[in-house]
Design a protein around this motif. Sequence first.
Motif, PDB file in Angstrom:
ATOM      1  N   PRO D  12      97.560 -86.776 -64.303  1.00 46.89           N
ATOM      2  CA  PRO D  12      97.552 -87.320 -62.938  1.00 46.89           C
ATOM      3  C   PRO D  12      98.208 -88.694 -62.799  1.00 46.89           C
ATOM      4  O   PRO D  12      98.571 -89.081 -61.696  1.00 46.89           O
ATOM      5  CB  PRO D  12      96.048 -87.454 -62.617  1.00 46.89           C
ATOM      6  N   GLY D  13      98.407 -89.428 -63.915  1.00 41.72           N
ATOM      7  CA  GLY D  13      98.722 -90.851 -63.798  1.00 41.72           C
ATOM      8  C   GLY D  13     100.150 -91.235 -64.078  1.00 41.72           C
ATOM      9  O   GLY D  13     100.392 -92.248 -64.745  1.00 41.72           O
ATOM     10  N   GLY D  14     101.117 -90.492 -63.557  1.00 49.18           N
ATOM     11  CA  GLY D  14     102.511 -90.805 -63.857  1.00 49.18           C
ATOM     12  C   GLY D  14     103.094 -91.904 -62.980  1.00 49.18           C
ATOM     13  O   GLY D  14     102.695 -92.085 -61.820  1.00 49.18           O
ATOM     14  N   TYR D  50     103.526 -83.746 -58.466  1.00 51.73           N
ATOM     15  CA  TYR D  50     102.711 -84.036 -57.280  1.00 51.73           C
ATOM     16  C   TYR D  50     102.877 -85.506 -56.888  1.00 51.73           C
ATOM     17  O   TYR D  50     102.945 -86.374 -57.752  1.00 51.73           O
ATOM     18  CB  TYR D  50     101.232 -83.747 -57.576  1.00 51.73           C
ATOM     19  N   TYR D  51     102.895 -85.744 -55.585  1.00 54.47           N
ATOM     20  CA  TYR D  51     103.083 -87.107 -55.079  1.00 54.47           C
ATOM     21  C   TYR D  51     101.933 -87.543 -54.183  1.00 54.47           C
ATOM     22  O   TYR D  51     101.075 -86.734 -53.811  1.00 54.47           O
ATOM     23  CB  TYR D  51     104.407 -87.195 -54.319  1.00 54.47           C
ATOM     24  N   GLU D  52     101.943 -88.816 -53.828  1.00 55.90           N
ATOM     25  CA  GLU D  52     100.904 -89.332 -52.930  1.00 55.90           C
ATOM     26  C   GLU D  52     101.202 -88.969 -51.480  1.00 55.90           C
ATOM     27  O   GLU D  52     100.283 -88.871 -50.663  1.00 55.90           O
ATOM     28  CB  GLU D  52     100.809 -90.852 -53.058  1.00 55.90           C
ATOM     29  N   ASP D  53     102.472 -88.806 -51.171  1.00 50.44           N
ATOM     30  CA  ASP D  53     102.867 -88.755 -49.775  1.00 50.44           C
ATOM     31  C   ASP D  53     103.901 -87.677 -49.471  1.00 50.44           C
ATOM     32  O   ASP D  53     104.654 -87.793 -48.497  1.00 50.44           O
ATOM     33  CB  ASP D  53     103.429 -90.119 -49.389  1.00 50.44           C
ATOM     34  N   ALA D  54     103.930 -86.654 -50.296  1.00 50.91           N
ATOM     35  CA  ALA D  54     104.896 -85.576 -50.059  1.00 50.91           C
ATOM     36  C   ALA D  54     104.420 -84.325 -50.777  1.00 50.91           C
ATOM     37  O   ALA D  54     103.614 -84.398 -51.705  1.00 50.91           O
ATOM     38  CB  ALA D  54     106.282 -85.980 -50.579  1.00 50.91           C
ATOM     39  N   GLU D  55     104.931 -83.183 -50.337  1.00 50.06           N
ATOM     40  CA  GLU D  55     104.574 -81.922 -50.975  1.00 50.06           C
ATOM     41  C   GLU D  55     105.058 -81.895 -52.428  1.00 50.06           C
ATOM     42  O   GLU D  55     106.024 -82.568 -52.784  1.00 50.06           O
ATOM     43  CB  GLU D  55     105.189 -80.747 -50.199  1.00 50.06           C
ATOM     44  N   PRO D  56     104.366 -81.113 -53.280  1.00 52.98           N
ATOM     45  CA  PRO D  56     104.793 -80.995 -54.675  1.00 52.98           C
ATOM     46  C   PRO D  56     106.223 -80.495 -54.782  1.00 52.98           C
ATOM     47  O   PRO D  56     106.694 -79.729 -53.932  1.00 52.98           O
ATOM     48  CB  PRO D  56     103.819 -79.974 -55.265  1.00 52.98           C
ATOM     49  N   PRO D  88     104.638 -93.376 -57.972  1.00 55.59           N
ATOM     50  CA  PRO D  88     103.478 -92.687 -58.532  1.00 55.59           C
ATOM     51  C   PRO D  88     103.597 -91.168 -58.388  1.00 55.59           C
ATOM     52  O   PRO D  88     104.018 -90.672 -57.339  1.00 55.59           O
ATOM     53  CB  PRO D  88     102.305 -93.214 -57.684  1.00 55.59           C
ATOM     54  N   TYR D  89     103.220 -90.464 -59.456  1.00 50.34           N
ATOM     55  CA  TYR D  89     103.241 -89.009 -59.412  1.00 50.34           C
ATOM     56  C   TYR D  89     102.174 -88.487 -60.384  1.00 50.34           C
ATOM     57  O   TYR D  89     101.615 -89.231 -61.194  1.00 50.34           O
ATOM     58  CB  TYR D  89     104.629 -88.465 -59.806  1.00 50.34           C
ATOM     59  N   GLY D  90     101.910 -87.220 -60.283  1.00 50.62           N
ATOM     60  CA  GLY D  90     101.127 -86.518 -61.285  1.00 50.62           C
ATOM     61  C   GLY D  90     101.877 -85.254 -61.631  1.00 50.62           C
ATOM     62  O   GLY D  90     102.803 -84.866 -60.906  1.00 50.62           O
ATOM     63  N   LEU D  92     101.814 -81.100 -63.507  1.00 51.67           N
ATOM     64  CA  LEU D  92     101.116 -79.897 -63.927  1.00 51.67           C
ATOM     65  C   LEU D  92     102.113 -79.067 -64.708  1.00 51.67           C
ATOM     66  O   LEU D  92     103.147 -78.659 -64.172  1.00 51.67           O
ATOM     67  CB  LEU D  92     100.664 -79.159 -62.659  1.00 51.67           C
TER      68      LEU D  92
END
Lengths: 124, 124, 124, 124
Positions: D12-14, D50-56, D88-90, D92
């Motif tokens: 989760p912590g990218g 995955y982002y804070e403010d946009a679709e994966p 920031p990103y995460g 999978l």
Amino acid sequence: MPELGAHTWVVPGGQVPFPAHGPEPEFTGFDQLCVLNATDREAEVSLDIYYEDAEPVGPYRMLVKARRIRHIRINDLIDPEAIQLDRPYGCLLRSPVPVVVQFLRQDTRLPGTLALTGTMAHPV
Amino acid sequence: MPELGAHTWVVPGGQVPFPAHGPEPEFTGFDQLCVLNATDREAEVSLDIYYEDAEPVGPYRMLVKARRIRHIRINDLIDPEAIQLDRPYGCLLRSPVPVVVQFLRQDTRLPGTLALTGTMAHPV
Amino acid sequence: MPELGAHTWVVPGGQVPFPAHGPEPEFTGFDQLCVLNATDREAEVSLDIYYEDAEPVGPYRMLVKARRIRHIRINDLIDPEAIQLDRPYGCLLRSPVPVVVQFLRQDTRLPGTLALTGTMAHPV
Amino acid sequence: MPELGAHTWVVPGGQVPFPAHGPEPEFTGFDQLCVLNATDREAEVSLDIYYEDAEPVGPYRMLVKARRIRHIRINDLIDPEAIQLDRPYGCLLRSPVPVVVQFLRQDTRLPGTLALTGTMAHPV
């Protein structure tokens, strides 16, 4: 004495930092596997090294006595072949008794600095 | 309050950094076990220290109150015997109630630098 | 979208580094919880903060949208009460949907240096 | 050869550190996923960001050969779209065969310093 941990542990992110700076041997760069054997039986653990561009090499064999730890520097492994510094690798440790394995890196490639990172290895 | 975590935790990769540099006490080198006890019962946890070349020493006993954390510096342990700095060790923590344990190291052996590393301990 | 992770995560080893040095905001010291919510449902996660010498404080509530991450700086939490810098704490995160949580610390207490440490939080 | 690990891993912590200082390419900042595939089958792994403010965004596809590791720098991913530095990103990661995944960050944003952090990814 308790039997705790797992028989197989994996670390995918190896790469022994090179070159090193600062007084030796304290500030030599290293990747380390820290093994705790809480059982009453001596364990001959074996290590297989995986690479990006070659078949796995191993087994490297090491003894971890009963009720003892051992901090194994990957840099020091020479049989069946010496580990090349600064080369990406992963490793797979197997033990006949349950153990716990932690990975630690010390990086002094940049003069005047010291960086550490580590994680528990992944138990299988 | 929830009961969460495990009764037994292992950290194989201990070695309290020594010597330290920088203003004290903020930049003293240390190995630390961070324990969270979310239960409603006080926990007397016990710690056994494993070495490369000697029998395990312990138990070291510490109290972690109900609904509290405790950050235990390995450097501070003196009973049954003081922990020797810069000596490789591993440790095994046992708790009568489920707790969660994290390992943290602060290393200031190289003057003018600060290195941190840590990992969740391994639950058994 | 998959449901992956756990509903409860624990980090025992918190302590927001203070003071900070270097250009802000990039080098402000922080403790951070990084949350990934891969589900299709928005999650209001709640955080309880545990201390060494006081009753737990919480819940702190934060929204993590569906299919999003959120990197939460502990420094920024102010309701029900501001988190005191440089004070040892632990935390317990609960989510109505499964999430994955990682802990990250940035430490710039020593002028001219940058230290990082982190670990996956412990899932319950 | 053993089949070990999991088919799905989460980080989760990218956030790829930027800018970088020091000689390149050794001291370029990076986030890295280290994958070990101990099986006898080649694995085309896929990564969703995955982002804070946009679709994966994804899938990003990469090959990890049989009995090999691969250290994947997030910085290098360009298809279906380049990863923006300092955002920031995460992520999978999915694999058709069981693998083990470790996360590593190298941060040289502060001139004359080197910081490392990492953790095993979370297996699902």
